[in-house]
Design an enzyme around this catalytic site. Structure first.
Site, PDB file in Angstrom:
ATOM      1  N   SER A   1      -7.379   3.754  -2.818  1.00  0.00           N
ATOM      2  CA  SER A   1      -7.835   2.743  -2.871  1.00  0.00           C
ATOM      3  C   SER A   1      -8.337   3.350  -4.315  1.00  0.00           C
ATOM      4  O   SER A   1      -7.377   3.247  -5.511  1.00  0.00           O
ATOM      5  CB  SER A   1      -9.125   2.870  -2.297  1.00  0.00           C
ATOM      6  OG  SER A   1     -10.366   2.226  -2.286  1.00  0.00           O
ATOM      7  N   GLU A  19      -1.592  -3.024  -3.050  1.00  0.00           N
ATOM      8  CA  GLU A  19      -3.035  -4.331  -2.280  1.00  0.00           C
ATOM      9  C   GLU A  19      -3.982  -3.690  -3.153  1.00  0.00           C
ATOM     10  O   GLU A  19      -4.825  -3.835  -3.703  1.00  0.00           O
ATOM     11  CB  GLU A  19      -3.473  -2.943  -0.857  1.00  0.00           C
ATOM     12  CG  GLU A  19      -3.897  -1.244  -1.470  1.00  0.00           C
ATOM     13  CD  GLU A  19      -5.190  -1.310  -1.279  1.00  0.00           C
ATOM     14  OE1 GLU A  19      -5.729  -2.318  -0.410  1.00  0.00           O
ATOM     15  OE2 GLU A  19      -5.802  -0.544  -1.688  1.00  0.00           O
ATOM     16  N   HIS A  28      -7.004  -1.643   2.621  1.00  0.00           N
ATOM     17  CA  HIS A  28      -7.640  -1.508   3.771  1.00  0.00           C
ATOM     18  C   HIS A  28      -7.838  -1.916   5.267  1.00  0.00           C
ATOM     19  O   HIS A  28      -8.814  -3.057   4.876  1.00  0.00           O
ATOM     20  CB  HIS A  28      -9.098  -1.867   2.350  1.00  0.00           C
ATOM     21  CG  HIS A  28      -9.548  -1.266   1.084  1.00  0.00           C
ATOM     22  ND1 HIS A  28      -8.536  -1.197  -0.039  1.00  0.00           N
ATOM     23  CD2 HIS A  28     -10.161  -0.810   0.302  1.00  0.00           C
ATOM     24  CE1 HIS A  28      -8.998  -0.627  -0.921  1.00  0.00           C
ATOM     25  NE2 HIS A  28     -10.102   0.565   0.283  1.00  0.00           N
TER      26      HIS A  28
END
Length: 343
Positions: A138, A242, A313
């Site tokens: 992230s 992502e 995630h």
């Protein structure tokens, strides 16, 4: 004047591609030592904060369950607005963990936002001199990219310390970080009560196989670092990205930015992982779906590209070593490491 086909992005316009200089081989990538049971590992929060003592206790238990010894950073329990302490303090924790010879790897407890803010405060001379695995995903993407540009050693884009660490995720991480293995990763097959499974499926936008260095992470963080000195060279790389909570038009905007910055035209291949909660909000008649946006950006590149790789995630995710050479198969939806990530 002829345009490079890979500079055209599906009807959005085009950019001229300057004449390319002969490729220069990057310096040899340093492999940090592998993890071993009993190793001490540092816990940092370079972005968002965790203010629940019970949650932090669970993180400690998770690290111990790996057979490792957790060492909390000095400012781990601090809070400054939505950040885990002031920028200089969060950076000091990173610097201290890499300077500490007893610490064998550094785990980010969580993501959030804030890693980019600490990049100017990082002591890369010390970090380069003490190669050790940095683990997280992230917002930790900002650190992975900066380390790839400035530190010269492998990091691991994988679960944060506070992630769920199910068997799929743990097995993948252990293979890469402990065993020094070179596994082939694929999406786990769904077990739904359907004639045809939907989970774990891939969509191919460019067929074939590609070989290159793995570089990437969270798309939003990557796009935000465009034009800064904290990005590595993407020439010949396999880009993996992502995201979470981004509508298709925002994914479109960020991929457009990468295209206009010349990044997409340099790549050998692209893997788009999971994009959690990335559907349009409200009625979307006439709008593009995420897959349509990816088709518009990736298919014209003429390189292997697919959507649906098991990272992002989500509960079950693989560990991708940044900087390691790998082979992706866009038809099978697999990624195979071609060398160990650790020494």
């Amino acid at each position: 004047m002829q345009m490079d086909r890979r500079a055209w992005m599906g009807g959005m316009g085009a950019t001229l591609v300057a004449a390319k200089a002969p490729p220069v081989a990057p310096p040899a990538l340093v492999k940090p030592p592998r993890l071993r049971p009993g190793d001490m590992v540092g816990l940092i929060e370079p972005a968002g904060f965790t203010d629940d003592a019970f949650d932090l206790a669970l993180v400690m238990e998770t690290i111990r369950a790996m057979g490792l010894v957790p060492k909390p950073a000095a400012h781990l329990a601090q809070r400054h607005g939505y950040l885990a302490g002031r920028d200089a303090d969060r950076a000091a924790d990173v610097n201290a963990m890499f300077a500490d010879r007893q610490v064998k790897a550094v785990f980010a407890v969580r993501g959030g936002w804030g890693c980019a803010r600490i990049l100017p405060f990082l002591d890369f001379a010390t970090i380069r001199a003490n190669p050790k695995l940095l683990v997280g995903f992230s917002d930790i993407t900002a650190l992975h990219l900066a380390f790839a540009a400035k530190a010269g050693f492998t990091t691991i884009h994988g679960p944060n310390a506070a992630s769920s660490w199910g068997k799929f995720s743990w097995d993948a991480f252990r293979a890469v970080a402990f065993d020094g293995a070179t596994p082939t990763f694929a999406s786990p097959v769904g077990v739904e009560d359907r004639l045809v499974q939907r989970t774990g499926r891939i969509r191919t936008f460019g067929p074939g196989k590609a070989t290159g260095r793995l570089i990437g992470g969270n798309l939003t963080v990557l796009a935000a670092l465009m034009g800064t000195p904290w990005l590595p060279d993407f020439t010949g790389a396999i880009l993996f990205v992502e995201d979470i909570g981004e509508q298709p038009y925002r994914i479109d905007r960020m991929l457009t930015q990468l295209a206009l910055a010349g990044v997409l035209g340099k790549l050998a291949g692209v893997m788009f992982g999971q994009c959690t909660d990335c559907g349009p909000s409200g009625a979307s008649y006439g709008g593009f779906t995420l897959s349509e946006v990816l088709q518009q950006h990736l298919a014209p590149l003429g390189i292997p590209a697919f959507q649906g790789a098991p990272f992002g995630h989500v509960a079950n995710q693989i560990s991708l070593p940044v900087g390691i050479r790998a082979e992706m198969d866009a038809d099978a939806g697999t990624i195979r490491l071609l060398e160990p990530a650790v020494s």
